[in-house]
Design a protein around this motif. Structure first.
Motif, PDB file in Angstrom:
ATOM      1  N   ASN A   1      20.921  51.224  50.810  1.00  0.00           N
ATOM      2  CA  ASN A   1      21.372  50.165  51.726  1.00  0.00           C
ATOM      3  C   ASN A   1      21.461  48.782  51.087  1.00  0.00           C
ATOM      4  OD1 ASN A   1      21.541  52.014  53.891  1.00  0.00           O
ATOM      5  ND2 ASN A   1      19.349  51.762  54.308  1.00  0.00           N
ATOM      6  N   ILE A   2      21.263  48.691  49.774  1.00  0.00           N
ATOM      7  CA  ILE A   2      21.431  47.407  49.091  1.00  0.00           C
ATOM      8  C   ILE A   2      22.866  47.316  48.577  1.00  0.00           C
ATOM      9  CG2 ILE A   2      20.726  45.988  47.128  1.00  0.00           C
ATOM     10  CD1 ILE A   2      17.962  47.187  47.338  1.00  0.00           C
ATOM     11  N   PRO A   3      23.626  46.293  48.963  1.00  0.00           N
ATOM     12  CA  PRO A   3      24.994  46.157  48.449  1.00  0.00           C
ATOM     13  C   PRO A   3      24.998  46.036  46.927  1.00  0.00           C
ATOM     14  CG  PRO A   3      24.618  44.691  50.307  1.00  0.00           C
ATOM     15  CD  PRO A   3      23.273  45.219  49.917  1.00  0.00           C
ATOM     16  N   ILE A   4      25.984  46.650  46.306  1.00  0.00           N
ATOM     17  CA  ILE A   4      26.060  46.692  44.847  1.00  0.00           C
ATOM     18  C   ILE A   4      27.356  46.057  44.377  1.00  0.00           C
ATOM     19  CG2 ILE A   4      26.000  48.158  42.798  1.00  0.00           C
ATOM     20  CD1 ILE A   4      24.842  50.392  44.603  1.00  0.00           C
ATOM     21  N   ALA A   5      27.246  45.171  43.393  1.00  0.00           N
ATOM     22  CA  ALA A   5      28.407  44.659  42.670  1.00  0.00           C
ATOM     23  C   ALA A   5      28.177  44.933  41.189  1.00  0.00           C
ATOM     24  CB  ALA A   5      28.604  43.167  42.918  1.00  0.00           C
ATOM     25  N   ALA A   6      29.274  45.010  40.437  1.00  0.00           N
ATOM     26  CA  ALA A   6      29.149  45.329  39.017  1.00  0.00           C
ATOM     27  C   ALA A   6      30.139  44.527  38.192  1.00  0.00           C
ATOM     28  CB  ALA A   6      29.375  46.819  38.784  1.00  0.00           C
ATOM     29  N   TYR A   7      29.718  44.225  36.968  1.00  0.00           N
ATOM     30  CA  TYR A   7      30.616  43.619  35.986  1.00  0.00           C
ATOM     31  C   TYR A   7      30.303  44.197  34.627  1.00  0.00           C
ATOM     32  CZ  TYR A   7      26.939  40.487  34.133  1.00  0.00           C
ATOM     33  OH  TYR A   7      25.813  39.971  33.539  1.00  0.00           O
ATOM     34  N   CYS A   8      31.150  43.886  33.662  1.00  0.00           N
ATOM     35  CA  CYS A   8      30.961  44.389  32.299  1.00  0.00           C
ATOM     36  C   CYS A   8      31.535  43.334  31.360  1.00  0.00           C
ATOM     37  CB  CYS A   8      31.652  45.744  32.131  1.00  0.00           C
ATOM     38  SG  CYS A   8      33.402  45.715  32.590  1.00  0.00           S
ATOM     39  N   GLY A   9      32.252  43.740  30.334  1.00  0.00           N
ATOM     40  CA  GLY A   9      32.879  42.764  29.461  1.00  0.00           C
ATOM     41  C   GLY A   9      34.186  42.240  30.023  1.00  0.00           C
ATOM     42  N   SER A  10      35.028  43.166  30.536  1.00  0.00           N
ATOM     43  CA  SER A  10      36.351  42.739  30.988  1.00  0.00           C
ATOM     44  C   SER A  10      36.854  43.509  32.198  1.00  0.00           C
ATOM     45  CB  SER A  10      37.364  42.870  29.839  1.00  0.00           C
ATOM     46  OG  SER A  10      37.542  44.240  29.497  1.00  0.00           O
ATOM     47  N   GLY A  11      35.970  44.146  32.949  1.00  0.00           N
ATOM     48  CA  GLY A  11      36.375  44.796  34.182  1.00  0.00           C
ATOM     49  C   GLY A  11      36.783  46.247  34.050  1.00  0.00           C
ATOM     50  N   VAL A  12      36.606  46.849  32.883  1.00  0.00           N
ATOM     51  CA  VAL A  12      36.940  48.269  32.697  1.00  0.00           C
ATOM     52  C   VAL A  12      35.704  49.134  32.890  1.00  0.00           C
ATOM     53  CG1 VAL A  12      37.864  49.996  31.105  1.00  0.00           C
ATOM     54  CG2 VAL A  12      38.889  47.713  31.194  1.00  0.00           C
TER      55      VAL A  12
ATOM     56  N   ARG B   1      48.375  47.079  49.625  1.00  0.00           N
ATOM     57  CA  ARG B   1      48.347  45.790  48.949  1.00  0.00           C
ATOM     58  C   ARG B   1      46.963  45.173  49.115  1.00  0.00           C
ATOM     59  NH1 ARG B   1      52.511  47.999  47.763  1.00  0.00           N
ATOM     60  NH2 ARG B   1      54.549  47.011  47.412  1.00  0.00           N
ATOM     61  N   PRO B   2      45.974  45.688  48.358  1.00  0.00           N
ATOM     62  CA  PRO B   2      44.614  45.162  48.555  1.00  0.00           C
ATOM     63  C   PRO B   2      44.428  43.738  48.086  1.00  0.00           C
ATOM     64  CG  PRO B   2      44.674  46.677  46.701  1.00  0.00           C
ATOM     65  CD  PRO B   2      46.018  46.753  47.357  1.00  0.00           C
ATOM     66  N   GLY B   3      45.339  43.252  47.231  1.00  0.00           N
ATOM     67  CA  GLY B   3      45.192  41.889  46.736  1.00  0.00           C
ATOM     68  C   GLY B   3      43.848  41.704  46.045  1.00  0.00           C
ATOM     69  N   ARG B   4      43.116  40.680  46.444  1.00  0.00           N
ATOM     70  CA  ARG B   4      41.790  40.424  45.864  1.00  0.00           C
ATOM     71  C   ARG B   4      40.708  40.514  46.928  1.00  0.00           C
ATOM     72  NH1 ARG B   4      45.143  41.135  42.731  1.00  0.00           N
ATOM     73  NH2 ARG B   4      45.718  39.931  40.872  1.00  0.00           N
ATOM     74  N   GLY B   5      41.049  41.146  48.058  1.00  0.00           N
ATOM     75  CA  GLY B   5      40.120  41.153  49.179  1.00  0.00           C
ATOM     76  C   GLY B   5      38.900  42.026  48.998  1.00  0.00           C
ATOM     77  N   ASP B   6      38.962  43.018  48.096  1.00  0.00           N
ATOM     78  CA  ASP B   6      37.829  43.928  47.947  1.00  0.00           C
ATOM     79  C   ASP B   6      37.146  43.777  46.592  1.00  0.00           C
ATOM     80  OD1 ASP B   6      39.901  44.947  46.432  1.00  0.00           O
ATOM     81  OD2 ASP B   6      39.462  47.039  46.903  1.00  0.00           O
ATOM     82  N   VAL B   7      37.418  42.668  45.904  1.00  0.00           N
ATOM     83  CA  VAL B   7      36.782  42.406  44.617  1.00  0.00           C
ATOM     84  C   VAL B   7      36.142  41.029  44.660  1.00  0.00           C
ATOM     85  CG1 VAL B   7      38.371  43.895  43.343  1.00  0.00           C
ATOM     86  CG2 VAL B   7      38.922  41.465  43.633  1.00  0.00           C
ATOM     87  N   LEU B   8      35.356  40.718  43.644  1.00  0.00           N
ATOM     88  CA  LEU B   8      34.709  39.418  43.551  1.00  0.00           C
ATOM     89  C   LEU B   8      35.385  38.574  42.470  1.00  0.00           C
ATOM     90  CD1 LEU B   8      30.958  40.498  43.707  1.00  0.00           C
ATOM     91  CD2 LEU B   8      32.322  39.509  45.550  1.00  0.00           C
ATOM     92  N   ASP B   9      35.440  37.277  42.710  1.00  0.00           N
ATOM     93  CA  ASP B   9      35.896  36.379  41.663  1.00  0.00           C
ATOM     94  C   ASP B   9      34.707  35.547  41.170  1.00  0.00           C
ATOM     95  OD1 ASP B   9      35.502  34.230  43.458  1.00  0.00           O
ATOM     96  OD2 ASP B   9      37.604  34.201  44.067  1.00  0.00           O
ATOM     97  N   THR B  10      34.970  34.701  40.201  1.00  0.00           N
ATOM     98  CA  THR B  10      33.888  33.950  39.565  1.00  0.00           C
ATOM     99  C   THR B  10      33.152  33.069  40.566  1.00  0.00           C
ATOM    100  OG1 THR B  10      35.015  34.013  37.425  1.00  0.00           O
ATOM    101  CG2 THR B  10      33.372  32.282  37.751  1.00  0.00           C
TER     102      THR B  10
END
Length: 289
Positions: free
Chosen positions: A232-243, A154-163
């Motif tokens: 060693n640089i943390p990476i986050a990613a987004y797109c149009g709708s998360g796919v 049950r990862p919930g939202r703990g490993d993703v980013l919100d707005t």
């Protein structure tokens, strides 16, 4: 996200060998989906890999939500487990996902299941086209497996980013959309054109070959490096709708890099009142100055 126990990719040839092994426990998921169309299941019924079960990207790998959540919010953890069991997934299965759209929806399935603790999830590299290219057969009609017994975490939202978390991100933020959308020259889907301030553009096409397969780890690593995602640089990613961002996370996994996904992506950001917007090419100037 839990690390996969095997390569997150499988070639068509390797899959054919795996399916011929009577000791192998393989669950095939057909995740065909095209933005703006509802014919994924129809295409599945017309011909799919033998034994494959249809997985609905919009109905099972995402859920309905408010505009500020984006077009493809994450499904609730319990709902995803129910879907996984409907697909027939059992503990210890090797799950292979595929589509006919350059592994885009299949990557969403890989990401959703991997982050929920399924230990061996693989994407068929090259998708349905690769299977056909080796003479792999198809079957028609629906496959309704016995209900599986998979127990998902049950990862919930703990490993993703919100707005709210995006502008606090201290690593590199990668925008996986096409360059013209990133620069704000066009926006076919969302209410505002542009990109999140500080984001750098790494179009998903940069990590794929023309036939929709993933490039070599060396080539993918070079693309990440050129986009500012050095070692060693943390990476986050987004797109149009998360796919597509999930597909960038898969590319990261191929080179041993963890990519944190912003599931709401531009569809959430552009529907959030007051969220800052940049247009044009990347600038390293502080947008708050």
């Amino acid at each position: 996200m839990a690390a996969p126990s095997a390569s997150p990719l499988v070639s068509a040839e390797a899959l054919r060998t795996l399916l011929a092994d009577p000791a192998a426990r393989v669950r095939l998921l057909d995740v065909r989906y095209r933005l703006g169309f509802t014919d994924g299941r129809e295409n599945y019924l017309a011909g799919h890999l033998p034994g494959a079960v249809f997985a609905d990207l919009e109905g099972e790998l995402s859920r309905a939500g408010a505009a500020a959540e984006g077009r493809h919010p994450l499904p609730d953890d319990d709902d995803l487990e129910r879907a996984a069991r409907r697909w027939g997934i059992c503990e210890g299965d090797t799950v292979v996902v595929y589509d006919d759209a350059r592994s885009l929806p299949a990557s969403r399935a890989w990401w959703a299941l991997t982050r929920a603790g399924v230990k061996d999830v693989r994407v068929l590299d090259g998708g349905l086209g690769a299977w056909r290219a080796i003479g792999g057969g198809l079957e028609e009609g629906d496959v309704v497996p016995d209900v599986g017994d998979a127990v998902l975490t049950r990862p919930g939202r703990g490993d993703v980013l919100d707005t709210d978390q995006i502008l606090l991100w201290t690593g590199v933020l990668l925008d996986a959309r096409a360059p013209e959308r990133y620069r704000g020259e066009t926006e076919p889907l969302d209410p505002i054109a542009g990109h999140i301030p500080g984001a750098q553009n790494l179009p998903i096409t940069e990590v794929l070959t023309e036939d929709g397969r993933f490039r070599t780890p060396e080539e993918i690593g070079a693309r990440f490096e050129a986009a500012g995602a050095g070692e060693n640089i943390p990476i986050a990613a987004y797109c149009g709708s998360g796919v597509t961002a999930a597909q960038l996370a898969l590319a990261g996994a191929l080179i041993g890099r963890e990519v944190t996904v912003y599931p709401g992506s531009w569809s959430a950001w552009s529907n959030t009142p007051g969220a800052p917007i940049e247009t044009g090419p990347f600038s390293d100037e502080d947008p708050t100055d």
